[in-house]
Write an enzyme that holds these catalytic residues in place. Structure first.
Site, mmCIF file in Angstrom:
data_model
loop_
_atom_site.group_PDB
_atom_site.id
_atom_site.type_symbol
_atom_site.label_atom_id
_atom_site.label_comp_id
_atom_site.label_asym_id
_atom_site.label_seq_id
_atom_site.Cartn_x
_atom_site.Cartn_y
_atom_site.Cartn_z
ATOM 1 C CG HIS A 178 -4.272 2.940 -0.675
ATOM 2 N ND1 HIS A 178 -5.116 2.159 0.062
ATOM 3 C CD2 HIS A 178 -3.439 3.530 0.224
ATOM 4 C CE1 HIS A 178 -4.819 2.282 1.349
ATOM 5 N NE2 HIS A 178 -3.817 3.109 1.475
ATOM 6 C CG HIS A 220 -3.479 7.697 2.479
ATOM 7 N ND1 HIS A 220 -3.948 7.598 3.766
ATOM 8 C CD2 HIS A 220 -3.080 6.462 2.135
ATOM 9 C CE1 HIS A 220 -3.821 6.352 4.170
ATOM 10 N NE2 HIS A 220 -3.296 5.634 3.192
ATOM 11 C CG ASP A 278 -2.085 -0.868 1.174
ATOM 12 O OD1 ASP A 278 -2.125 -1.731 0.276
ATOM 13 O OD2 ASP A 278 -2.981 -0.710 2.018
ATOM 14 C CG ASP A 279 0.126 3.837 2.242
ATOM 15 O OD1 ASP A 279 -1.056 3.919 1.877
ATOM 16 O OD2 ASP A 279 0.462 3.648 3.421
ATOM 17 C CG HIS A 292 2.288 -0.147 4.432
ATOM 18 N ND1 HIS A 292 1.969 -1.116 5.352
ATOM 19 C CD2 HIS A 292 1.184 0.640 4.301
ATOM 20 C CE1 HIS A 292 0.733 -0.921 5.773
ATOM 21 N NE2 HIS A 292 0.232 0.138 5.158
HETATM 22 ZN ZN LIG Z 1 -2.646 3.671 3.171
#
Ligand SMILES: [Zn+2]
Length: 268
Positions: free
Chosen positions: A131, A135, A80-81, A225
């Site tokens: 995602h 964010h 993620d991210d 991540h």
């Molecule tokens: Zn995230």
């Protein structure tokens, strides 16, 4: 009803009940009982929305254990991210060395800044899901804001990858009725996770691998991540170092690494 509305209503009902109890419109015992029930309902709704694998995850993809498969076990690594230089590139190298195909849930506004890195992930044969555009906490966005964010993010990733985007992992895995409705309207399947070694908490590569092995069951989806928020900019070096350890430990335990799509197809 949305979680924020349930919390607002239960808080209001509690205050009214306590006020009525205080001025003896009904007994203090009843006022306390109503307050406790409201705290339970409001708190329970919030926990169901923010924690993984609660009743709200029933209809979304989380990589539940496959119990009736006699063959090799499967597991899915997700990141993620990102994209997040230089860590995404280093994760790609580590995955290549370990011969693992994974699924990356990208932040579209970061992807837009690094189109070549997005292409490198696709060229390496990995899968890309959305995602977020930015964010954000989707429990706090209105339906219109959430729909707009997700539509923009999906379009950006589809332009950069040249492929349809099918999956969405809401930031923090938070979900409520608006998140479900936005997913349906944008044609995205929500994908959360069943295993989280909490690699963002500053633990060592060995600890990340140990926690993953300890919790891994056939069909699970693992949350890792490659990126971080633009404000924090934490290193992902321990996650990168954990990849060969996870690969070795899980293969010895009989697991094959698959993408989210392969994980879903294995259940059909
Ligand atoms: Zn995230």
């Amino acid at each position: 009803m949305r979680v924020v509305n349930i919390i607002a209503i239960t808080a209001l009902v509690s205050l009214v009940a306590l006020w009525l109890g205080k001025y003896k419109y009904f007994s203090k015992k009843n006022a306390v009982l109503i307050t406790v029930l409201c705290i339970g309902l409001g708190g329970g709704s919030l926990l169901a929305a923010v924690l993984p694998n609660t009743i709200l995850d029933t209809n979304i993809i989380v990589g539940r254990e496959i119990k009736d498969s006699p063959g090799n076990k499967i597991i899915t690594l997700t990141f993620d991210d990102g994209p997040y230089s230089p860590y995404t590139q280093q994760i790609l190298e580590a995955l290549k060395r370990a011969d693992i195909k994974a699924t990356f849930f990208m932040v579209a506004e970061e992807a837009e800044k690094q189109p070549n890195l997005v292409k490198a992930v696709v060229t390496a044969g990995h899968e890309i899901g959305l995602h977020a555009n930015e964010h954000k906490d989707y429990l706090k966005l209105s339906h219109e804001e959430a729909y707009e964010e997700i539509s923009i993010g999906k379009k950006i990733l589809e332009r950069l990858t040249g492929q349809p985007v099918k999956y969405w992992r809401p930031p923090h895995g938070f979900k409520d009725t608006t998140v479900f409705s936005v997913a349906e309207k944008t044609g995205l399947t929500i994908v959360n996770w069943t295993v989280s070694p909490r690699d963002w908490t500053g633990i060592s590569a060995e600890e990340i691998a140990t926690r993953t092995l300890q919790d891994a069951k056939n069909g699970n989806i693992v949350l890792l991540h490659d990126g971080d928020s633009p404000k924090k900019q934490a290193s992902r070096i321990e996650t990168i170092k954990a990849i060969p350890l996870i690969a070795k430990d899980l293969r010895e335990a009989g697991f094959n690494f698959v993408t989210v799509t392969e994980n879903i197809n294995a259940r059909k």
